[in-house]
Design an enzyme around this catalytic site. Sequence first.
Site, PDB file in Angstrom:
ATOM      1  N   GLU A 299       0.832  -1.201   0.000  1.00 45.42           N
ATOM      2  CA  GLU A 299       0.000   0.000   0.000  1.00 45.42           C
ATOM      3  C   GLU A 299       0.871   1.258   0.000  1.00 45.42           C
ATOM      4  O   GLU A 299       0.556   2.252  -0.657  1.00 45.42           O
ATOM      5  CB  GLU A 299      -0.924  -0.024   1.223  1.00 45.42           C
ATOM      6  CG  GLU A 299      -2.145   0.873   1.087  1.00 45.42           C
ATOM      7  CD  GLU A 299      -3.256   0.447   2.046  1.00 45.42           C
ATOM      8  OE1 GLU A 299      -4.005  -0.485   1.697  1.00 45.42           O
ATOM      9  OE2 GLU A 299      -3.363   1.021   3.138  1.00 45.42           O
TER      10      GLU A 299
ATOM     11  N   GLU B  31       2.015   1.707  -3.443  1.00 46.26           N
ATOM     12  CA  GLU B  31       0.894   2.204  -4.246  1.00 46.26           C
ATOM     13  C   GLU B  31       0.728   3.708  -4.018  1.00 46.26           C
ATOM     14  O   GLU B  31       0.513   4.487  -4.959  1.00 46.26           O
ATOM     15  CB  GLU B  31      -0.385   1.450  -3.854  1.00 46.26           C
ATOM     16  CG  GLU B  31      -1.594   1.789  -4.716  1.00 46.26           C
ATOM     17  CD  GLU B  31      -2.847   1.010  -4.295  1.00 46.26           C
ATOM     18  OE1 GLU B  31      -2.823   0.335  -3.238  1.00 46.26           O
ATOM     19  OE2 GLU B  31      -3.851   1.088  -5.032  1.00 46.26           O
TER      20      GLU B  31
ATOM     21  N   CYS C  58      -8.395  -2.222   4.122  1.00 47.75           N
ATOM     22  CA  CYS C  58      -8.290  -3.374   5.042  1.00 47.75           C
ATOM     23  C   CYS C  58      -9.607  -3.743   5.681  1.00 47.75           C
ATOM     24  O   CYS C  58      -9.747  -4.832   6.224  1.00 47.75           O
ATOM     25  CB  CYS C  58      -7.337  -3.108   6.185  1.00 47.75           C
ATOM     26  SG  CYS C  58      -5.925  -2.163   5.781  1.00 47.75           S
TER      27      CYS C  58
ATOM     28  N   SER D 259      -7.501   1.550  -2.267  1.00 48.86           N
ATOM     29  CA  SER D 259      -6.266   0.824  -2.538  1.00 48.86           C
ATOM     30  C   SER D 259      -6.635  -0.536  -3.125  1.00 48.86           C
ATOM     31  O   SER D 259      -7.592  -1.166  -2.695  1.00 48.86           O
ATOM     32  CB  SER D 259      -5.484   0.635  -1.239  1.00 48.86           C
ATOM     33  OG  SER D 259      -4.542  -0.404  -1.411  1.00 48.86           O
TER      34      SER D 259
ATOM     35  N   LYS E   7     -15.187  -9.980   7.964  1.00 51.95           N
ATOM     36  CA  LYS E   7     -14.116 -10.793   7.382  1.00 51.95           C
ATOM     37  C   LYS E   7     -14.649 -12.127   6.862  1.00 51.95           C
ATOM     38  O   LYS E   7     -14.062 -12.731   5.968  1.00 51.95           O
ATOM     39  CB  LYS E   7     -13.021 -11.053   8.422  1.00 51.95           C
ATOM     40  CG  LYS E   7     -12.209  -9.834   8.775  1.00 51.95           C
ATOM     41  CD  LYS E   7     -11.144  -9.534   7.736  1.00 51.95           C
ATOM     42  CE  LYS E   7     -10.578  -8.132   7.936  1.00 51.95           C
ATOM     43  NZ  LYS E   7      -9.770  -7.688   6.794  1.00 51.95           N
TER      44      LYS E   7
ATOM     45  N   GLU F 147     -15.835 -11.173   3.549  1.00 50.90           N
ATOM     46  CA  GLU F 147     -14.679 -10.879   2.691  1.00 50.90           C
ATOM     47  C   GLU F 147     -14.029 -12.164   2.180  1.00 50.90           C
ATOM     48  O   GLU F 147     -13.750 -12.302   0.991  1.00 50.90           O
ATOM     49  CB  GLU F 147     -13.646 -10.061   3.461  1.00 50.90           C
ATOM     50  CG  GLU F 147     -12.406  -9.739   2.627  1.00 50.90           C
ATOM     51  CD  GLU F 147     -11.337  -9.010   3.439  1.00 50.90           C
ATOM     52  OE1 GLU F 147     -10.967  -7.896   3.063  1.00 50.90           O
ATOM     53  OE2 GLU F 147     -10.865  -9.557   4.461  1.00 50.90           O
TER      54      GLU F 147
ATOM     55  N   GLU G 124     -13.866 -12.399  -5.639  1.00 47.10           N
ATOM     56  CA  GLU G 124     -12.590 -11.802  -6.029  1.00 47.10           C
ATOM     57  C   GLU G 124     -11.439 -12.401  -5.226  1.00 47.10           C
ATOM     58  O   GLU G 124     -10.284 -12.233  -5.576  1.00 47.10           O
ATOM     59  CB  GLU G 124     -12.593 -10.286  -5.799  1.00 47.10           C
ATOM     60  CG  GLU G 124     -13.646  -9.510  -6.584  1.00 47.10           C
ATOM     61  CD  GLU G 124     -15.003  -9.493  -5.895  1.00 47.10           C
ATOM     62  OE1 GLU G 124     -15.045  -9.620  -4.668  1.00 47.10           O
ATOM     63  OE2 GLU G 124     -16.021  -9.379  -6.599  1.00 47.10           O
TER      64      GLU G 124
ATOM     65  N   CYS H 225     -10.475  -1.824  14.588  1.00 43.32           N
ATOM     66  CA  CYS H 225     -10.734  -3.259  14.765  1.00 43.32           C
ATOM     67  C   CYS H 225     -10.836  -3.692  16.214  1.00 43.32           C
ATOM     68  O   CYS H 225     -11.497  -4.674  16.522  1.00 43.32           O
ATOM     69  CB  CYS H 225      -9.638  -4.062  14.086  1.00 43.32           C
ATOM     70  SG  CYS H 225      -9.334  -3.546  12.405  1.00 43.32           S
TER      71      CYS H 225
END
Lengths: 157, 578
Positions: free
Chosen positions: B279, B282, B299, B319, B358, B361, B366, B499
């Site tokens: 990141e 990037e 994230c 990102s 999560k 996710e 993907e 988190c």
Amino acid sequence: MCQNCNLDEKEKKLQEVLNKHKDTKGALIPVLHEAQEIYGYLPLSVQEIVANALGLPLSEVYGVVTFYTQFSLYPKGQYKIQVCLGTACYVKGSSSILDELKKQLGIEVGQCTKDGKFSLDACRCVGACGLAPVMMINEDVYGTLVASDVANILKKY
Amino acid sequence: MNLLNVTIDGIKIQVPEGTTVLDAARLANVDIPTLCYLKDVNEIGACRMCLVDVGAKALQTACVYPCSEGLNVVTNSPKIRDIRKATLELILSNHDRRCLTCIRNQNCELQALADKLNVREISYDGVPKGLPLDNISKSIVRDNNKCILCRRCIAACNKIQTVGAINVMERGYETIVSTADHRSIADVNCVNCGQCINVCPVGALYEKDNTQVVWDAIKDPDKYVIIQTAPSVRAGIGEEFGYPIGTPVTGKMVGAIKKLGFDKVFDTDTAADLTIMEEGTEFINRLNNNGKLPLITSCSPGWIKFCEHEFPDFIDNLSSCKSPQQMFGALIKSYYAEKNNIDPSKIFVVSVMPCTAKKFESDRDEMEKDVDISITSRELARMIREAGIDFRSVEDAQFDNPLGEATGAGVIFGATGGVMEAALRTVYYILEGKRINELDVKPIRGTQGIKEATIKITGIDVNVCAVSGLGNARKVLNMIKSGEKNYHFIEIMACPGGCVNGGGQPIVPAKIRNRIDVRAERAKALYSEDMRATYRNSDENEFVQKFYKEYAEKPGSHKAHELLHTHYVKRDRYIATK
Ligand code: SF4
Ligand code: SF4
Ligand code: SF4
Ligand code: FES
């Protein structure tokens, strides 16, 4: 309900309503009223347009629509059946009339038959307590009902 | 500030103006029962559990009633007790009271209250609701038969997160917490953040439990089962075993996990270090090549789904880096498998996350099953209990190598501002050739929802912002849209506080939440670990350095992109599947 306009025209009308109310706080209920006048009822797709325009979650709009009895998720039928659930009618067994109607028509309260002929609603006291239990089909009043009357009455329409 | 003299059950105290009777009682050490009230979240006086006598005609709800000069409050009398008990019995009358198999058994505010008020029989005969369980979502399960209509979840979802996936629907006896069109929570704009779960006093909302899937994998002799734990888990899981909030229990947690039968126990933090390398690169690329700015971190899967539903215009700002959870899985099933001669198809990656999103996710198309199954901190605690492990007496153990040795930068990922700080440490180093002055990044520490800093890097004033809570994210994105704010780099976490306060963390009952800032306490545990770490910069992580040298060449390389980056999809604003 505006019988003469097609869907596009309805949406155009709705847009006008939304433009008028866009920036006013607490506009949701008045907008829903006007939307229901245009469409006759408030299907999810209309609620989505309203929610989007007013910047509200769809769940909030749906919550309001299902809370107030004057809003309907379903179209109204050609014949609007209303069963009184006021105290007098209730005590005299109007809920069994309602159950019989649900069975005969195959719909739930608030819904409309597939052919658009009948819609079914529960209502508050209609002021005919002497005739309890009472139901109305459009302007016609039927009193001192028992469940077995229902089938014959429906046949008249 | 004006002080008011009030008397609570004969105890005279002074309280600042604006104090509610409930808060005043707490200052006097008088306990008033509550159910719907949750500080800063739900203050609506709905359940009437907290009724007190303030000398007015009717009893008043203490949670919203403001103190006035000379107020004399009686919180407990035979009459008040009777009314409270009757109210509670009414709530219980149509409640699905199967505590034994309920997810909140022994951690339920309703159960605790029934015990406290000495309810031993229920005088009313309620009709059971008989509502279907909504368990289609990968993350969230809803059981309306347990719901007591306190509306805390609605406040969390609408007021704090501004997602608005749920609300009260219908009226009277039919009143229900539900979604638009009564769809499954999986089919609407819910972002799976789980904040509704954390505020629910009862077992009406909970995570999709995957513990059995994990047990089955462990049992399977053909599977090589690897577990990774996210930074925040160690800062929270101690609470499940009676430790004070904010106690870091890394050693005991690893020790306990090792007894469960996994083949390897690794630290997600190493993948967090890898995320920073990718990141950070990037960001430097976008900065130097007129790329799309601000760059926004990716994230937090709750934030990602929120962006996809509500702010699709910002998808290009996200990102392209996978989250640490996913990078970890990708790394294990490629580089690690190759180095250790393990057939990647036999590897089963379990992640322990402080997060319910999560789960969603790891199931995204993907992501190609980098991670096989994700469990929350709560589920890990359940597994440890189920295995009969006495957590408190477990000997401290260390993560397995080579993915056990992470840096302090990877650890602070769990707190809001942590990802940004970690990224700045490395970006600054790459561009300036020296370490950043920590005082410069201090403004982005702490639990506030929106924090800003400006840091001079190679002569450019780099404006950064760290945001937590989706309501705050909405605010910041709207300010960017209107041109009021201009940033180069933004960190967004879906959960307020980051988190550490994720939707998968141990549930803290209202009684405690009303008193202390759980987010701040748990974050302290992470920053203390950062201070103790040998290395505090992601670029110093030896495993990460080796990964690039032996496998992926350099951050942002073609291979790195193939493995560690992803893309996003635009979603309908309200309905997930039409
Ligand atoms: S929600 Fe609470 S009271 Fe209800 S069954 Fe579960 S543990 Fe028991
Ligand atoms: S998980 Fe988050 S978005 Fe989904 S209903 Fe709960 S609070 Fe709302
Ligand atoms: S689901 Fe839980 S938080 Fe939401 S209203 Fe019901 S009991 Fe309250
Ligand atoms: S009304 Fe005060 S806690 Fe519910």
